[in-house]
Design a protein around this motif. Structure first.
Motif, PDB file in Angstrom:
ATOM      1  N   ALA A 137       0.641  -1.001  -0.589  1.00 40.07           N
ATOM      2  CA  ALA A 137      -0.106   0.028   0.133  1.00 40.07           C
ATOM      3  C   ALA A 137       0.860   1.635  -0.168  1.00 40.07           C
ATOM      4  O   ALA A 137       0.448   2.531  -1.119  1.00 40.07           O
ATOM      5  N   LEU A 138       1.472   0.980   1.150  1.00 41.61           N
ATOM      6  CA  LEU A 138       2.691   2.153   0.656  1.00 41.61           C
ATOM      7  C   LEU A 138       3.497   3.121  -0.746  1.00 41.61           C
ATOM      8  O   LEU A 138       3.419   3.648  -0.331  1.00 41.61           O
ATOM      9  N   ALA A 139       3.974   1.491  -0.849  1.00 43.43           N
ATOM     10  CA  ALA A 139       4.627   2.081  -2.606  1.00 43.43           C
ATOM     11  C   ALA A 139       4.038   2.679  -3.291  1.00 43.43           C
ATOM     12  O   ALA A 139       4.148   3.069  -4.116  1.00 43.43           O
ATOM     13  N   LYS A 140       2.293   1.782  -3.390  1.00 44.19           N
ATOM     14  CA  LYS A 140       1.745   2.467  -4.859  1.00 44.19           C
ATOM     15  C   LYS A 140       1.366   3.225  -4.550  1.00 44.19           C
ATOM     16  O   LYS A 140       0.829   4.205  -5.439  1.00 44.19           O
ATOM     17  N   GLY A 141       0.855   4.031  -2.603  1.00 42.19           N
ATOM     18  CA  GLY A 141       0.473   5.439  -2.539  1.00 42.19           C
ATOM     19  C   GLY A 141       1.794   6.099  -2.973  1.00 42.19           C
ATOM     20  O   GLY A 141       1.348   7.649  -3.161  1.00 42.19           O
ATOM     21  N   LEU A 142       3.032   6.144  -2.987  1.00 44.31           N
ATOM     22  CA  LEU A 142       3.795   6.871  -3.043  1.00 44.31           C
ATOM     23  C   LEU A 142       4.690   6.395  -4.601  1.00 44.31           C
ATOM     24  O   LEU A 142       4.973   7.885  -4.966  1.00 44.31           O
ATOM     25  N   ARG A 143       4.667   5.220  -5.333  1.00 36.81           N
ATOM     26  CA  ARG A 143       5.268   5.684  -6.431  1.00 36.81           C
ATOM     27  C   ARG A 143       6.537   5.896  -6.409  1.00 36.81           C
ATOM     28  O   ARG A 143       7.824   5.464  -5.978  1.00 36.81           O
ATOM     29  N   ARG A 144       7.058   6.880  -6.957  1.00 37.36           N
ATOM     30  CA  ARG A 144       8.821   7.081  -7.065  1.00 37.36           C
ATOM     31  C   ARG A 144       9.349   7.753  -5.874  1.00 37.36           C
ATOM     32  O   ARG A 144      10.375   7.427  -6.062  1.00 37.36           O
ATOM     33  N   SER A 145       8.086   8.724  -5.494  1.00 34.00           N
ATOM     34  CA  SER A 145       8.557   8.295  -4.097  1.00 34.00           C
ATOM     35  C   SER A 145       9.253   7.271  -2.989  1.00 34.00           C
ATOM     36  O   SER A 145      10.239   7.624  -1.668  1.00 34.00           O
TER      37      SER A 145
ATOM     38  N   LYS B 217      13.774   5.350  -2.594  1.00 37.52           N
ATOM     39  CA  LYS B 217      14.147   5.639  -1.881  1.00 37.52           C
ATOM     40  C   LYS B 217      14.483   4.368  -0.074  1.00 37.52           C
ATOM     41  O   LYS B 217      15.348   4.526   0.543  1.00 37.52           O
ATOM     42  N   TYR B 218      13.336   3.384  -0.420  1.00 35.53           N
ATOM     43  CA  TYR B 218      13.384   2.509   1.097  1.00 35.53           C
ATOM     44  C   TYR B 218      13.837   1.095  -0.058  1.00 35.53           C
ATOM     45  O   TYR B 218      13.157  -0.043   0.738  1.00 35.53           O
ATOM     46  N   ARG B 219      13.942   1.428  -0.678  1.00 31.38           N
ATOM     47  CA  ARG B 219      13.854  -0.158  -1.696  1.00 31.38           C
ATOM     48  C   ARG B 219      14.959  -0.974  -1.251  1.00 31.38           C
ATOM     49  O   ARG B 219      14.265  -2.437  -0.575  1.00 31.38           O
TER      50      ARG B 219
ATOM     51  N   ASP C 176       6.194  -6.755  -5.788  1.00 34.32           N
ATOM     52  CA  ASP C 176       5.635  -5.831  -7.840  1.00 34.32           C
ATOM     53  C   ASP C 176       5.306  -4.479  -7.375  1.00 34.32           C
ATOM     54  O   ASP C 176       5.588  -4.289  -8.299  1.00 34.32           O
ATOM     55  N   ALA C 177       4.656  -3.530  -6.257  1.00 38.28           N
ATOM     56  CA  ALA C 177       4.261  -2.594  -6.007  1.00 38.28           C
ATOM     57  C   ALA C 177       6.427  -1.903  -5.802  1.00 38.28           C
ATOM     58  O   ALA C 177       6.331  -0.943  -5.955  1.00 38.28           O
ATOM     59  N   VAL C 178       6.803  -2.133  -5.050  1.00 36.22           N
ATOM     60  CA  VAL C 178       8.336  -1.856  -5.078  1.00 36.22           C
ATOM     61  C   VAL C 178       8.899  -1.821  -6.213  1.00 36.22           C
ATOM     62  O   VAL C 178       9.471  -0.618  -6.387  1.00 36.22           O
TER      63      VAL C 178
END
Length: 899
Positions: free
Chosen positions: A349-357, A360-362, A389-391
């Motif tokens: 959910a966090l990766a889909k909501g932030l997208r490119r932002s 840095k947490y990958r 997949d979202a990451v």
């Protein structure tokens, strides 16, 4: 009247636009449209009055006369079409609102069409933002026909330009209240607009307004959506001016493909592009970090559930989520699989909501999730796969490839398989084609997977190669598939045909300018020709530089470096004394004497003095002078063999010849040594490859052995548990058997007429009642009494032994020795052959006979009647025993104990 008309036509166009007579205004609009069409460009003076006073158009598009209004809107369309961007920017503030309120709802079809054309021209020439902003307020008008007309115009705009050019968010927010409008035409037009937007946005539009609709309205729209789902993806039907200019100009193939990609990607707008960012960080529960560190898994799961409820939104505002990401990474190692699954959902959910932002947490989230793919539960594996997949969607293939390939070598087969599937999904969804180096890494890893022991891994390797071939093209992948057999190539080809990818390798051809190429080539050729003249003179390697060098110590250094560059002797064989240098001078001198065409006219042919170390100023050839540059270019270049042949000139001494032969031998020896080293290196490399293959095979065998050992251990544990269960069952059945034996004994005693007397209270020996009830004992002789006591004791001893043997007998022995009759005999010793119990001794028989004789006073008939009565009792006991035996067999059959 005619004079007045002529006077009106002579008036300026701005004056005629504001004239009181509608016919004058109508004619003025018509003349203005013709004037605009005849202008050569946008800077023509005809546009100047209307650009300086845009209010003229306000009266034209909202003219009170419908005929004049129609011509006024036509004139506006002509003004916009030929006036360009400035015409749009100056006039839109005063024209769009009147068009929305009076032009679009007009009763004339031509007026409606002209009004819609004017709106489309504003978007085509300038932009759509202000057009949509001015069309939304009329949706709240009290007149239904104005609302319906504007909804129709919005539907036409989105149908022509699509949602990539015209932002759909403002319209979607204003649509909810229109579905509850009282007028059916308004509701119908609103449904048409939503269906048109659904053609472009699909399910991505629902989060913006779907929850505000009633269930009945949702069902009606779903029925309309079903028709659209069967249609193909829509494309932009009307181009902007900028797009028209690009289409008219001769564009490169890359530009055409990019334009097609833009049109195709217009369908790919999702909820993230339409939604507003939500500040999730401020909504995180205050006790989140406290609960996530709790020792109870339920507290940790509740904390993650609370975060997921907050973060499950289409778009998230960026914030400092570092501590939250650290907590999620820690939860990936949690022992409870439920916590792991919810943590993966939170990361997704966090990766889909932030997208490119989220990029840095990958690095902090991908490795823990890939490592936890060893979990065999499919629900957890699916949650981790969706999070990965979202990451990946927030980054690109180049950033993730190193970690993916590293985990593709993992020893755990589950991690290896899930990582393989993740890599396939990455290749299918990436929009950036991998570089050549990355392509090689992926292809090498996939080729190794083709030799795996499991079919799933081999198929996965083939699918990777097929998908990669779809991206890079068959030509680039040929080099990696040459060593494969035909079966594997066929499998890869099948995956290649079925693969659907989003990235295509588009190499940019770097073609050098055709005119700039010849000039530098001529210069290079000239230099190379000069170098070619200098190169075949290895005999001059010592004399040429020594002439120029004033320091004698620097003389040996040049012969070591120069011959290796000019194709002379190797460095290792050039450590010669100064005599060798003078030898080379003589060689040069003798060579010059034999071939005068290659020598400089300043060269002194006479050999130098051996003891004279002063360099002679005469030879200035090679690198120092320009003597060798005078050689003709057409002459053949002398090789090393020619030079060595010239070294055997008559001017050489025997010592110099011997030294030259030694140098040649050293060169040959070094060449052989180099060849030996190369062959040894190739052998070692082949051995390394063999050892690596053996190591891989041993690892595979070890893994297989470990798995088989674990399987055997599992079987052993199951066998032990089954054995324990069987032992418990046997013990329970033994207790049941003992209970049935006791019931059988009680039944036998109840059925037998003979009473049992317990003499000692604990020995369990059966006694005859006749002896105990008989009050007359034959005491005539002391010998008879003693004999009676002796026989009684003997019978008691025999009874003890037989009772002990009977109770020690196992059920199997009983079955072998006559079934339950033996048990009946243990309980009732009176049941025996000829009416005598098996536990009854001969002494007791004699005693019973004696008692019978004493009672009958020697009457033989009394003993017969006494013996005949027990015989009937034994028969009845046998019948009861057989009945009990049948009941026991039935009970055994029910309990599954029959053997």
């Amino acid at each position: 009247m005619a004079e007045q008309e002529e006077d009106f036509s002579s008036l300026p166009l701005p004056d005629r636009f504001v004239h009181k007579a509608w016919k004058v205004r109508k004619e003025g609009y018509e003349d203005a449209a013709k004037a605009f069409e005849s202008t050569p460009d946008e800077s023509d003076p005809t546009f100047k009055p209307f650009l300086s006073d845009p209010d003229l158009w306000k009266g034209a598009v909202a003219d009170s006369n419908v005929a004049a209004q129609q011509e006024g809107i036509n004139a506006l369309c002509s003004f916009l079409k030929y006036g360009g961007v400035q015409a749009c920017k100056r006039s839109h503030n005063v024209t769009i609102t009147p068009i929305a309120e009076k032009g679009l709802p007009s009763t004339r079809a031509a007026t409606k069409q002209s009004s819609l054309e004017a709106l489309l021209l504003y978007i085509e020439i300038d932009k759509a933002d202000y057009v949509i902003a001015d069309l939304i307020p009329p949706l709240s008008n009290k007149q239904p026909k104005i609302i319906a007309a504007n909804l129709f115009a919005l539907t036409a705009i989105y149908h022509a330009y699509g949602v990539k050019i015209v932002d759909p968010k403002p319209v979607l927010k204003a649509l909810t209240k229109l579905f509850g409008h009282a007028d059916k035409n308004v509701r119908a037009e609103a449904s048409n607009l939503v269906v048109e937007l659904y053609r472009w946005l699909r399910e991505g539009m629902k989060p913006l307004f779907w929850d505000d609709l009633k269930p009945v309205q949702q069902q009606d729209l779903e029925k309309l959506f079903e028709r659209v789902k069967q249609e193909q993806s829509p494309k932009q039907e009307r181009l902007l001016r900028s797009q028209q200019a690009k289409a008219a100009a001769p564009a490169e193939p890359d530009a055409i493909e990019a334009e097609e990609d833009v049109v195709e990607e217009s369908v790919g707008i999702d909820a993230f592009d339409l939604a507003e960012p939500v500040d999730v960080y401020s909504q995180i529960p205050a006790d989140f970090h406290e609960n996530i560190a709790s020792k109870k898994w339920s507290d940790r799961k509740e904390a993650l559930d609370a975060f997921f409820a907050v973060a499950n939104v289409p778009r998230i505002k960026d914030g400092p989520f570092d501590e939250v990401i650290t907590a999620f990474a820690k939860c990936m190692k949690d022992a409870n699989v439920g916590v792991v699954a919810v943590a993966a959902n939170c990361v997704e959910a966090l990766a889909k909501g932030l997208r490119r932002s989220f990029a840095k947490y990958r690095s902090r989230t991908m490795s823990p999730m890939l490592e936890r793919l060893k979990e065999k539960k499919q629900a957890v594996a699916d949650a981790l796969g969706a999070a990965l997949d979202a990451v990946f969607a927030s980054t690109n293939l180049s950033e993730c490839l190193e970690e993916i390939l590293e985990f593709l070598k993992n020893k755990n087969p589950q991690v290896k398989l899930e990582t393989l599937r993740f890599l396939i999904r990455c290749l299918k969804t990436t929009r950036d084609a991998p570089s050549k180096a990355e392509t090689k890494l992926i292809a090498d890893a996939a080729i190794k997977l083709l030799t795996e022991s499991t079919e799933v891994m081999r198929s996965g390797g083939a699918e990777i190669l097929g998908t990669l071939m779809k991206i890079m093209g068959e030509r680039q992948m040929t080099q990696y598939l040459d060593g494969l057999d035909d079966i594997r190539k066929t499998k890869i080809k099948e995956y290649f045909d079925a693969a659907v990818v989003k990235a295509k390798d588009k190499p940019k051809p770097v073609a050098p300018p055709p005119k700039a190429a010849p000039a530098p080539q001529k210069k290079v050729i000239g230099k190379k020709s000069i170098a070619g003249v200098k190169k075949p003179a290895p005999t001059a390697r010592a004399s040429t530089p020594q002439v120029e060098e004033p320091v004698p110590e620097a003389k040996p250094a040049i012969p070591r470096t120069l011959p290796s560059k000019l194709g002379g002797l190797p460095k290792a064989g050039l450590t010669a004394p100064s005599g060798g240098l003078k030898l080379q001078k003589r060689v040069i001198g003798s060579g010059a004497a034999s071939a005068s065409a290659f020598a400089s006219p300043k060269r002194n042919i006479s050999p130098p003095n051996v003891d004279d170390e002063t360099p002679t100023p005469v030879p200035k050839m090679g690198l120092g002078g320009r003597g060798l540059a005078g050689r003709p270019l057409g002459k053949p270049t002398p090789t090393l063999s020619d030079t060595s042949t010239s070294s055997t000139a008559p001017g050489m001494t025997l010592a110099e010849r011997a030294e030259l032969d030694d140098l040649r031998a050293e060169k040959d020896r070094l060449q052989r040594l180099v060849e030996d080293i190369r062959s040894e290196k190739s052998k070692l490399a082949s051995q390394i490859n063999e050892l690596q293959n053996q190591n891989a095979q041993l690892i595979e065998d070890h893994t297989r052995d470990v798995l088989s050992i674990k399987a055997k251990e599992t079987q052993l544990v199951r066998a032990r548990s089954d054995a324990e269960a069987a032992e418990q069952t046997v013990a329970r059945q033994s207790r049941e058997l003992d209970r049935m034996k006791r019931e059988l004994g009680r039944a036998a005693r109840a059925a037998s007429p003979t009473s049992y007397v317990d003499g000692s209270g604990s020995d369990g020996i059966y006694r005859d009642t006749a002896s105990s009830s008989n009050s007359t004992v034959n005491t005539n002789s002391s010998g008879g009494f003693d004999r009676y006591n002796h026989n009684n004791a003997e019978s008691r001893e025999v009874g003890y032994q037989r009772a002990a043997r009977a109770y020690m007998t196992s059920p199997s022995e009983e079955k072998e020795n006559g079934g339950l009759e033996a048990g009946a005999r243990k309980i009732n010793p009176a049941v025996g052959v000829n009416g005598h119990g098996r536990g009854e001794s001969p002494g007791r028989e004699r005693e019973r006979e004696g008692q019978g004789q004493g009672q009958g006073n020697g009457n033989a008939g009394a003993g017969t009647s006494a013996n005949g009565e027990p015989i009937e009792s034994w028969k009845r006991a046998a019948e009861v025993t057989s009945q009990l035996k049948a009941r026991i067999e039935q009970m055994k059959a029910k309990q599954g104990l029959s053997r």
